[in-house]
Structures are given as structure tokens and as C-alpha cells.
Enzyme design. Structure first.
Site, mmCIF file in Angstrom:
data_model
loop_
_atom_site.group_PDB
_atom_site.id
_atom_site.type_symbol
_atom_site.label_atom_id
_atom_site.label_comp_id
_atom_site.label_asym_id
_atom_site.label_seq_id
_atom_site.Cartn_x
_atom_site.Cartn_y
_atom_site.Cartn_z
ATOM 1 N N ASP A 1 1.073 10.401 3.425
ATOM 2 C CA ASP A 1 1.720 11.355 4.322
ATOM 3 C C ASP A 1 0.669 12.225 4.868
ATOM 4 O O ASP A 1 0.630 13.450 4.456
ATOM 5 C CB ASP A 1 2.971 12.163 3.756
ATOM 6 C CG ASP A 1 3.888 12.689 4.602
ATOM 7 O OD1 ASP A 1 3.494 12.674 5.992
ATOM 8 O OD2 ASP A 1 4.397 13.711 3.924
ATOM 9 N N LYS B 1 2.194 4.646 1.438
ATOM 10 C CA LYS B 1 2.241 5.135 2.893
ATOM 11 C C LYS B 1 1.796 6.718 2.692
ATOM 12 O O LYS B 1 2.656 7.604 2.316
ATOM 13 C CB LYS B 1 3.752 5.334 3.440
ATOM 14 C CG LYS B 1 3.676 5.318 4.952
ATOM 15 C CD LYS B 1 4.832 4.977 5.564
ATOM 16 C CE LYS B 1 4.893 5.485 6.914
ATOM 17 N NZ LYS B 1 4.608 6.684 7.339
ATOM 18 N N TYR C 1 -7.698 2.694 5.587
ATOM 19 C CA TYR C 1 -6.675 1.429 5.413
ATOM 20 C C TYR C 1 -6.891 0.381 6.452
ATOM 21 O O TYR C 1 -6.247 -0.812 6.309
ATOM 22 C CB TYR C 1 -5.132 1.724 5.124
ATOM 23 C CG TYR C 1 -4.706 2.722 6.205
ATOM 24 C CD1 TYR C 1 -4.331 3.873 6.083
ATOM 25 C CD2 TYR C 1 -4.274 2.011 7.341
ATOM 26 C CE1 TYR C 1 -3.869 4.788 6.888
ATOM 27 C CE2 TYR C 1 -3.626 2.761 8.353
ATOM 28 C CZ TYR C 1 -3.643 4.196 8.026
ATOM 29 O OH TYR C 1 -3.114 5.080 9.169
ATOM 30 N N CYS D 1 18.707 43.375 -16.260
ATOM 31 C CA CYS D 1 19.717 44.055 -16.684
ATOM 32 C C CYS D 1 19.681 44.645 -18.321
ATOM 33 O O CYS D 1 19.359 43.571 -18.951
ATOM 34 C CB CYS D 1 21.079 43.319 -16.682
ATOM 35 S SG CYS D 1 22.550 43.827 -17.892
ATOM 36 N N CYS E 1 25.572 42.858 -22.365
ATOM 37 C CA CYS E 1 26.032 42.251 -21.092
ATOM 38 C C CYS E 1 26.588 40.875 -21.253
ATOM 39 O O CYS E 1 25.841 40.108 -21.961
ATOM 40 C CB CYS E 1 24.882 42.324 -19.813
ATOM 41 S SG CYS E 1 25.252 41.226 -18.455
ATOM 42 N N CYS F 1 27.903 43.155 -15.575
ATOM 43 C CA CYS F 1 28.418 44.218 -16.365
ATOM 44 C C CYS F 1 28.321 45.518 -15.706
ATOM 45 O O CYS F 1 28.958 46.337 -15.980
ATOM 46 C CB CYS F 1 27.662 44.363 -17.696
ATOM 47 S SG CYS F 1 25.923 45.028 -17.485
ATOM 48 N N LYS G 1 10.611 3.378 3.207
ATOM 49 C CA LYS G 1 10.533 4.979 3.216
ATOM 50 C C LYS G 1 11.208 5.718 1.908
ATOM 51 O O LYS G 1 12.336 4.980 1.765
ATOM 52 C CB LYS G 1 11.122 5.730 4.404
ATOM 53 C CG LYS G 1 10.395 5.334 5.800
ATOM 54 C CD LYS G 1 9.274 6.165 5.974
ATOM 55 C CE LYS G 1 9.452 7.486 6.520
ATOM 56 N NZ LYS G 1 9.134 7.920 7.719
ATOM 57 N N CYS H 1 23.830 45.320 -12.286
ATOM 58 C CA CYS H 1 24.076 43.906 -13.033
ATOM 59 C C CYS H 1 25.294 43.289 -12.267
ATOM 60 O O CYS H 1 26.359 43.838 -12.285
ATOM 61 C CB CYS H 1 23.916 44.159 -14.477
ATOM 62 S SG CYS H 1 24.451 42.405 -14.853
ATOM 63 N N GLU I 1 1.007 -1.134 0.003
ATOM 64 C CA GLU I 1 0.034 0.209 0.038
ATOM 65 C C GLU I 1 0.887 1.251 0.100
ATOM 66 O O GLU I 1 1.948 1.129 0.725
ATOM 67 C CB GLU I 1 -0.880 -0.074 1.209
ATOM 68 C CG GLU I 1 -1.757 -1.151 1.295
ATOM 69 C CD GLU I 1 -2.272 -1.141 2.741
ATOM 70 O OE1 GLU I 1 -2.391 -0.212 3.435
ATOM 71 O OE2 GLU I 1 -3.134 -2.073 3.185
#
Ligand code: IVH
Length: 723
Positions: free
Chosen positions: A167, A165, A280, A480, A485, A465, A368, A462, A163
Site C-alpha cells: 500500500d 499488494k 516488483y 473520578c 463510585c 456518581c 483485496k 463523573c 505477492e
């Protein structure tokens, strides 16, 4: 109530547990006691340096785990991830296995769960709500199997149920005469908190069973079911989107949000959260009941309880492990969060024979998954300049393993995100890495600040540059605007050569950086002027590598037009739009001459893309690149196509396609129409000029007839387009 406990949730008191152990298991217990006694005597006399160190470590772990337990369960404000907690607990369990004489009554291994919140009424569970032992890889699952096989050789014949698991958080639901009368949290495993009105707001929870009164299933007079309450990913996303829209702080994690919502005193607040439920286990019941977990899953479904999809059954451990591992790649496409897979011995008589260790029944194990959220330190915030000049912040992290991969950098989205979340340099931050998604920072753990953290200041210049950065009103992004650049140029070259664009092998970001740095490439057209001897001056380029790159660049001179269009990096023009544009305009020059209304007339090109295309070609720098491209290459598609330009026979006409055409694919017909100035739309209206109908036309034909739209077949269409 006649108790028929399900081994996966129904626990037994400590004394009952010992009595229930089969004789061979009892033997093991006695043996262990004797061994530990011997060890204790020996230990007392000459406590080794290792022994001392280990006992100190145990004390440290107990203290830490108790603190984290309290933060998690009582304060609902954890400062470490579940997986970090699991690892510490595991270390303590292992040490306690080695030194049983050092187990103290305050060890977190000696109790199930933790202190309860004072706010809600408490209720005793009909049987302890147990937990699961963990395995972190298939070898550990196999070791678990070997252990239980030794305890009871009949396990060799066992069936396994596999099954997900889930959370979420455990909830325990009581039914009397088929009516939901009480719901509780797990609490400390023995006592839970009553959350009946809150659980009633969960739409998937049956208020009466069976939900389908016509089903023949027999319902016990009294039934207690265990499930997991959670928030589905899509609901969680909707919730956060709404909060964001309202300018409120978003939730970091679905599980904690669900837990908070269910433990509210006002159930209206719970109802607003869209909690879901998956069941379950049966904790307690009277009457005739299923004898295996596999049957429970189906029985619960029949009664109308929500049960997770994809639960399987296997007859040997190898196949069970295979099924369990098959969940890993599915993890990110599931509708809810899972943190592993549970493998359970199906048959309850067999399961019960195995007994319980601490709070974990031996008959089940959780495999897990690698953690997807972990905590680490934000060492610094770096800045990245993209090919459109957008400057974005990224997190430089104390390296940490997430989902099995070492993560050093993570995205911080944008500067607003940093200020909204008040992220400071030096903060402990939660980061998430799910599937192939780039790891990202969820937020800081403010409770862990010691005052040394430094707030982050938005850059004004920037980082590459030095040009002043600009922000358009109403936009989040900071740009920028210096089109020369070097940082932007590197990204532009990288994108130009990428697989979905010109597909020039050997020209990734590293080489792009070298070329821009050496000032060999000031725009993408310069790539086609590179010579082998230029490349040989670059670091890491020997004869073969230089020759290959020149060859690969040469090969790209005859790529399809759509690739060139996608390679230019026009905002909104990806592979799909580039394909449509190439088909419609047939040359870069034609596209450069297109107006916003020409472009907007195309299906799939909205006003934003149309505008960005026209803007791109209007910029003098880009015009010069287009001119240079024309000179440096033998680009077939750059030959002015005025002479070849197809007669615009379909100009101003709108077509709808239906049914299966005889010779041509729909996409081909669409191109034929569009190249001739026509439009193809999806549905018939009064504005439709022609319905092109193939075999088995659908309702569109009826609609066209009703509206008096002219209907043509494939041959008639071709005649029309040829003029
Ligand atoms: S069986 C006696 N099955 O995982 C066995 N638990 O880490 C009890 N969980 O507290 C649990 N999905 O909240 C079981 N399919 C599943 C589960 C599941 C999630 C949770 C449960 C339990 C925790 C143990």
C-alpha cells in the site's frame, strides 16, 4: 531502445491491444459489440424504469468518482476511503458492462489515473503504467481464473506468483548503463512527474546496478523498473512520536505521507521522511531478460533492488489462493502496510496472450483485504469510568463495517486527543480497526463539515456518581476520585474476577453491574458473602446459574496468592509483578507491611510500582477490604507466616546466575534467593556478592574472576542459603 515489455506494467496502446488479442478473444469482443448493439436499439425504443434508474446511477457514480479521484490525486485530500472508492468504481464497471452504450468519455473507467499536479516536470512513461483488477474473496479469484482459462486453455498449465499488494505509491525508475538517471511517479499512467532527486534520497534505491559488483548478473544497457514507495510502520511510528513530542499534528496515514514527501519540490524534505522501496516489475529494457514474473523477482533481487519477502510460486489456482489467504493473518505483523495480495500468471508469453481490459492486464488479480480504515459519522461521545476512576471518552458511531466487523464504538484515547484533533460531534471521522486492536478514531474530515457539528466540552462531573472530576497537574487523565463510585466498583469487581486474576467463571461485567446496582457488593470481599438466595433475586439468575456462580466464587478461595495480588487492581501490578511479589512476601499481610525500599530492592519493581503498592495499602478503604478478605475466606496464604518466615540468609547479598544448573531451574533459584532477602541481577559488577555458575558458563565467569567476585556452584549456593 529495444522494448521487451513486462506484461504487469508495460501496457500497449489501445490499437495494439486489439491487434494482440488472440483470435478466440477477438471473437468474444465482436460478440459483445453485437449484443450491445442489439441492446442499444431495444433500449432506445422502450427504456425500462430499471434502465432509467441505472443510467441515472451511472451518471451519479461518474460524477462522484471523478470528484474523489481529483481530491485524492490532485488535492491529496481524500474524503472517502480507498475501499469505498473501489466499491463505487466496481459498481460503475458492472453497470457499464450491462450498458456499454452508456459509457461516456468522461467515465473514470476510461482513463488511467488522473490530472497531474502542475508543480513538477512531466515525463512520458516508456509504456503505460497499468493497474490491477480486484477480487474481494477467493470465489472471485476463482471466477477470474475460470474466465482466463476460457480465453486461453493453456492457462491450465500456468504457474502463479503470489505477492503482497503493497500500500504505497508506484514509482518508475530509469537506469542507463547501470546508473539511476530518472525517477517518476505514476501520474495518469501515461505521463508521470519527475521526482529524481527525491527518489535518490530513498536509501534502499540502488544508485548503480548491480549493487554487488562481484555478482555475475548481466545488466541491460537500459532498464526501467517499477516499484512501490512506502514508509515502513516502524519509521512512521517514530515520525509521529517525534511530531507529538514537538507538539505538532501527527500524520494519519503512511501512504499519503510517502506520496506527499516524494512530490515535494525540495528533496531535503523528502530525505527527512525515511521512504522505503520495494520493486516488483520491469517496465522496459533491452537485452536478454527474464521470461517470467518468478524470474523477474529473483533477477531484481540479484541486481540489488529491494523486493518484498515471502513471495511464493504455485502450480495450481487452489494452492495460489491458499498462499494468498495465508497473508491475511500475517498482515498486522508485516513491517509495512498491505491492502491485499496479488496473484500473477508467471509466464509472460502466456500473460500477454490474455490481453488487457481497460487499464488492468487480465493475467493478474488483486485479492483485496477487508478495509481497515473507513469513514463514518460520529454520533456522540460517551464517557467510560475505569476501575482506577479514570474517565475516558469513546466515540459512538454510525455503525460501519471495518475489516469485516461492524463497529459501533471506537476509542478516542483521551480528552486532549479530542481537542488536539478538533473532533466535533456530528463530524465525519476516519476510524481504523487493525487485527485485535480496539477500533480507534484517527481524526475528523474537516472539509466535510456543514456547520452543524458541535464542539465537545470536557465533563466536569463523573457521569455515574456526579462527583467533581479532578486532573493531576501534568497528567492527561481525568479522574473520578470517589472511591465508592458505582462505575469504578463494577470495573473493580470485573477485574477481580477476570481470567488473569481470580478467574471466577460467570462473573463478567454484566453480572458485576447487577451486583453493584443491587448494592450486594460494595467491595470485592462482599463477593464471598453472597448466598444463592441473594443471586436468585437478580435478573436472569435461575437456580443453576446462581448455584454455579456461588461454587465458582468458593473455588476461588484457594487460588494462589499471586492471583489475589493481581486481582486487587493495584496500579502496575499485573500477573508478572504479582508473581514476584507473592514469592517474595508469601502473604498479603507481609506485602501490606512492605516499605518502598523493600519493594524497590526487588528486580522488576521500579519506584513507580513500589509507590503505588504502598499507596494502595495506605488507603483506609483498601485496608478494610484486606481485613474483610481475611475474615471471609479460608485463604491459606493469609495465615500470618511470621513463624514460617524463612531466615533471611541472603539479606543484602546480590547474586548473578550463569550457565545451566544441575537440578534447579533459574526461576527456582531466583525465588530461593529472593525469599531469603537476596537480590538477583543480570550482570556481574564489583557489587555482585556471588556468581552462581552452572555448566557451560559464559563470559560472566571471566568477568567475575577478573573482578574477584566469589564463584559458587549450585550445591554451595544451597548450603549458603540454608545457613
Ligand atoms: S502489479 C499490471 N504488484 O497496486 C500490474 N502492483 O491496485 C501492475 N501494487 O498501481 C501492478 N503491490 O501500485 C503489482 N506486488 C504488486 C503490487 C502492486 C502494490 C500496486 C500498484 C498498482 C496497484 C493496483
Amino acid at each position: 531502445m529495444g522494448v521487451r515489455p513486462d506484461v504487469y506494467s508495460a501496457g500497449l496502446s489501445a490499437t495494439k491491444r486489439v491487434r494482440l488479442l488472440p483470435t478466440h478473444a477477438m471473437g468474444l469482443v465482436l460478440l459483445r459489440v453485437r449484443l450491445s448493439l442489439r441492446f442499444a436499439l431495444n433500449d432506445g425504443a422502450t427504456m425500462s424504469a430499471k434502465g432509467k434508474q441505472d443510467s441515472q446511477r451511472m451518471e451519479e457514480l461518474r460524477e462522484q468518482l471523478n470528484l474523489h479521484n481529483y481530491r485524492y490525486h490532485v488535492l491529496e485530500s481524500p474524503i472517502i476511503s480507498d475501499s469505498e472508492y473501489d466499491l463505487m468504481l466496481r459498481e460503475l464497471v458492472e453497470l457499464e458492462d450491462e450498458y456499454p452504450q452508456n459509457i461516456t468519455p468522461d467515465s473514470p473507467t476510461q482513463r488511467v489515473g488522473s490530472k497531474l499536479s502542475e508543480r513538477l516536470e512531466r515525463v512520458r512513461h516508456p509504456a503505460p503504467i497499468l493497474s490491477l483488477g480486484n477480487a474481494f474473496n477467493s470465489e472471485e479469484v476463482f471466477a477470474w481464473y475460470e474466465r482466463i482459462l476460457k480465453l486461453n486453455p493453456s492457462i491450465a498449465e500456468a504457474e502463479f506468483v503470489i505477492e503482497p499488494k503493497l500500500d504505497g505509491l508506484t514509482v518508475v525508475m530509469h537506469y542507463e548503463d547501470g546508473i539511476f538517471i530518472q525517477g517518476a511517479t505514476r501520474g495518469d499512467g501515461n505521463f508521470g512527474e519527475v521526482i529524481t532527486p527525491n527518489l535518490r534520497t530513498v536509501r534502499t534505491l540502488p544508485l548503480t546496478i548491480p549493487v554487488d559488483k562481484t555478482s555475475k548478473v548481466s545488466v541491460p544497457r537500459s532498464l526501467v523498473v517499477r516499484g512501490e514507495a512506502l514508509i515502513l510502520n516502524k519509521d512512521f511510528e517514530t515520525m509521529n512520536r517525534q511530531l507529538k513530542k514537538e507538539g505538532k499534528a501527527t500524520y494519519a496515514n503512511a501512504r499519503n505521507t510517502a506520496s506527499g514527501a516524494l512530490r515535494q519540490l525540495d528533496s531535503k524534505a523528502t530525505a527527512a521522511k525515511r521512504i522505503s522501496l520495494l520493486c516488483y516489475a520491469i517496465i522496459d529494457a533491452d537485452g536478454q531478460l527474464p521470461e517470467s514474473q518468478w524470474e523477474v523477482v529473483h533477477y531484481l533481487k540479484k541486481l540489488g533492488f529491494p523486493v518484498a519477502e515471502g513471495i511464493t510460486r504455485q502450480v495450481n489456482i487452489e494452492a495460489a489462493i491458499e498462499d494468498a489467504e495465508a497473508w491475511i493473518p500475517r498482515r498486522d505483523s508485516l513491517p509495512y502496510e498491505v491492502d491485499g495480495v496479488v496473484i500473477k500468471i508467471s509466464n509472460f508469453a502466456l500473460s500477454e496472450s490474455l490481453g488487457i481490459v481497460g487499464k488492468d492486464p487480465r493475467a493478474a488479480i488483486a485479492l483485496k483485504f477487508p478495509a481497515q480504515i473507513v469513514t463514518t459519522q460520529l454520533l456522540d461521545i460517551g464517557l467510560n469510568v475505569g476501575r482506577t476512576g479514570v474517565v475516558t471518552p469513546f466515540a459512538i458511531l454510525d455503525p460501519v463495517i471495518v475489516g469485516g466487523v461492524t463497529v459501533r464504538k471506537a476509542t478516542l484515547h483521551n480528552f486532549d486527543f479530542i481537542s488536539e484533533k478538533d473532533i466535533r460531534i456530528g463530524d465525519r471521522v476516519d476510524i481504523k480497526r487493525a487485527g485485535d486492536v480496539v477500533p480507534y478514531v484517527i481524526g475528523p474530515i474537516k472539509d466535510l463539515r456543514d456547520g452543524s457539528e458541535k464542539p465537545f466540552r470536557r465533563p466536569k462531573k463523573c457521569p455515574v456518581c456526579g462527583e467533581k472530576l479532578e486532573q493531576d497537574p501534568g497528567e492527561v487523565a481525568i479522574y473520578c476520585v470517589n472511591s465508592t463510585c458505582p462505575a469504578q466498583m463494577v470495573r473493580i469487581v470485573e477485574h477481580f474476577a477476570s481470567r488473569g486474576a481470580m478467574d471466577i467463571e460467570g462473573l463478567g461485567i454484566r453480572v458485576a453491574e447487577l451486583l453493584v446496582e443491587a448494592q450486594m457488593v460494595a467491595d470485592v470481599a462482599d463477593l464471598f458473602r453472597l448466598r444463592k438466595k441473594d443471586l436468585l433475586t437478580l435478573e436472569g439468575f435461575a437456580d443453576k446459574k446462581a448455584k454455579n456462580l456461588i461454587e465458582n466464587i468458593d473455588a476461588s478461595r484457594s487460588r494462589d496468592l499471586w492471583r489475589l495480588l493481581a486481582a486487587l487492581g493495584i496500579r502496575g501490578v499485573g500477573e508478572v509483578a504479582a508473581n514476584d511479589l507473592a514469592r517474595k512476601f508469601q502473604s498479603l499481610d507481609n506485602l501490606a507491611a512492605a516499605t518502598i525500599s523493600d519493594l524497590e530492592a526487588m528486580e522488576g519493581i521500579g519506584p513507580n510500582i513500589a509507590e503505588s503498592i504502598v499507596e494502595w495499602f495506605a488507603k483506609p478503604g483498601n485496608r478494610s477490604v484486606v481485613r474483610k478478605l481475611r475474615r471471609v475466606g479460608n485463604w491459606e496464604f493469609l495465615i500470618p507466616v511470621e513463624s514460617e518466615r524463612v531466615a533471611q540468609m541472603a539479606e543484602g547479598l546480590t547474586f548473578v546466575l550463569t550457565g545451566t544448573l544441575e537440578n534447579l531451574k533459574r526461576s527456582e533459584v531466583k525465588t530461593l534467593i529472593e525469599v531469603r532477602g537476596g537480590k538477583v541481577t543480570g550482570s556481574v559488577s564489583k557489587k555482585t556478592s556471588y556468581l552462581v555458575a552452572g555448566a557451560s558458563p559464559g563470559s560472566k565467569l571471566d568477568k567475575a574472576r577478573a573482578l574477584g567476585v566469589q564463584v559458587v556452584d549450585e550445591a554451595a549456593l544451597l548450603r549458603l542459603l540454608e545457613g
